[in-house]
Design an enzyme around this catalytic site. Sequence first.
Site, mmCIF file in Angstrom:
data_model
loop_
_atom_site.group_PDB
_atom_site.id
_atom_site.type_symbol
_atom_site.label_atom_id
_atom_site.label_comp_id
_atom_site.label_asym_id
_atom_site.label_seq_id
_atom_site.Cartn_x
_atom_site.Cartn_y
_atom_site.Cartn_z
ATOM 1 N N ASN A 1 -12.097 13.426 0.775
ATOM 2 C CA ASN A 1 -13.176 12.493 1.124
ATOM 3 C C ASN A 1 -14.545 13.125 0.898
ATOM 4 O O ASN A 1 -15.463 12.473 0.395
ATOM 5 C CB ASN A 1 -13.037 12.050 2.588
ATOM 6 N N THR B 1 0.818 -1.216 0.000
ATOM 7 C CA THR B 1 0.000 0.000 0.000
ATOM 8 C C THR B 1 0.853 1.268 0.000
ATOM 9 O O THR B 1 1.993 1.246 0.476
ATOM 10 C CB THR B 1 -0.901 -0.012 1.259
ATOM 11 N N ASP B 2 0.252 2.360 -0.460
ATOM 12 C CA ASP B 2 0.945 3.657 -0.388
ATOM 13 C C ASP B 2 1.007 4.178 1.051
ATOM 14 O O ASP B 2 1.757 5.111 1.342
ATOM 15 C CB ASP B 2 0.259 4.702 -1.292
ATOM 16 N N GLU B 3 0.212 3.558 1.958
ATOM 17 C CA GLU B 3 0.147 4.083 3.332
ATOM 18 C C GLU B 3 1.458 3.898 4.090
ATOM 19 O O GLU B 3 1.681 4.540 5.116
ATOM 20 C CB GLU B 3 -1.027 3.436 4.081
ATOM 21 N N LYS C 1 -15.297 0.154 4.182
ATOM 22 C CA LYS C 1 -14.401 1.156 3.596
ATOM 23 C C LYS C 1 -15.243 2.294 3.027
ATOM 24 O O LYS C 1 -16.427 2.118 2.730
ATOM 25 C CB LYS C 1 -13.548 0.521 2.486
ATOM 26 N N TYR D 1 -2.017 -0.525 10.984
ATOM 27 C CA TYR D 1 -2.123 -1.180 9.666
ATOM 28 C C TYR D 1 -0.912 -0.872 8.804
ATOM 29 O O TYR D 1 -0.242 -1.785 8.310
ATOM 30 C CB TYR D 1 -3.407 -0.731 8.947
ATOM 31 N N LYS E 1 2.116 -3.314 7.358
ATOM 32 C CA LYS E 1 2.400 -3.498 5.923
ATOM 33 C C LYS E 1 3.848 -3.092 5.628
ATOM 34 O O LYS E 1 4.529 -3.736 4.818
ATOM 35 C CB LYS E 1 1.439 -2.674 5.060
ATOM 36 N N ARG F 1 -10.695 10.108 12.847
ATOM 37 C CA ARG F 1 -9.890 8.918 13.148
ATOM 38 C C ARG F 1 -8.614 9.371 13.874
ATOM 39 O O ARG F 1 -7.977 10.336 13.419
ATOM 40 C CB ARG F 1 -9.554 8.261 11.807
#
Length: 356
Positions: free
Chosen positions: A257, A132-134, A197, A158, A162, A289
């Site tokens: 968002n 992931t890009d996260e 999601k 998370y 990753k 969040r």
Amino acid sequence: MIFVTGGAGFIGANFVLDWLAQSDEPVINFDKLTYAGNLNNLASLKGDARHIFVQGDINYGEKVAALLAQYQPRAILHFAAESHVDRSIHGPAAFVNTNINGTFSLLEASKVYWQNLPEPQKSAFRFLHVSTDEVYGTLSAEDPPFSETTAYAPNSPYSASKAASDHLVRAYHHTYGLPTLTTNCSNNYGGYHFPEKLIPLMITNARSGKDLPVYGDGMQVRDWLYVNDHCSAIRRVLEGGRIGETYNVGGWNEQSNLSVVHILCDLLDQLQPKANGSYRDQIKHVTDRPGHDRRYAIDARKIEKELGWKPTETFETGLRKTVAWYLANDEWVSQVQSGDYLKWVSLQYNKNAEVA
Ligand code: NAD
Ligand code: TYD
């Protein structure tokens, strides 16, 4: 044949369906069937001898080793993961267990299998890790997008798990020579997306008259990639990617968002109008969040330049297809919105007081 982990989840299932729509090369689909794994995603493959489903945990190295020995795949494509940031905030242990320990077990089994392969199978073998890009952390509005050389700075349990898995994959290449490939992609969307999601949650909540919970001010930015474009990128990297390299995959499509939710509401207003008012009326700003990354953006020039891959969907065409998919698949939605899903929604959203 190819060996896929996590092929009953959102991206994995789309990948398996896409793969078998384009080729007759069989797939071993190894999946634990957690809350996110759903055999209904693969219902259209019922009775198809090219798809061999095996339920199991990637932490169970002996089982993986036995399957590799039995089926002799030419590649392993590793999708299996715990994938939802909000769940990683409530319960990080599962993320460490699957994303780190599980990837380690899978790498160990893969290394032994690969080391014992005869030529030319050994040279042709690939281990493709889907990430992931996260892992790159967060950007400010002025920062350039993430490239393959951006330093890792994960901020959630998370993304940290990753990142750890990416490092293990890198180490197995550098230390043992395992022929690895890693892809770091942006937020995917499309059919079969579990409605925890953002995009599927907003579509399904809108249609059932519920609040559309936007975290904080809703000005967090993500890059959105249509899932079938992601699948074609993975196929391309598997086919032509340079061993040991990482490739960023993105949709060249940054959106806040709030703007995503507005577009979805407008599409639903067109395709399934409400009796009164707009779906936008259901938007509620809720508590943000913790540790929420402000912006992700992907520089996908490397995969474009080296491998000639580009996304084919615009956000407009991809979202239209996605909304149409949810409108046409009520039964799939009602099946996944039960059991664990209801518990999750109550845990995550009942505590989120309205802030605006
Ligand atoms: P998902 O949560 O929808 O599916 C994950 C699948 O893995 C499920 O079928 C689940 O049963 C299986 N699984 C979980 N733990 C397992 C274990 N221990 N052993 C075997 N199977 C297990 O996830 P997704 O959205 O399809 O994501 C797939 C991959 O892509 C993940 O590695 C994720 O980190 C990565 N990714 C996802 C996105 C996204 O937008 N969804 C973006 C970037 C990267
Ligand atoms: P998500 O789909 O969980 O993906 P990720 O956290 O991996 O990017 O969330 C996408 C964005 O949408 C993220 O900035 C959090 C936000 N979001 C909401 O505002 N409300 C919600 O109910 C959810 C699930 C997400």
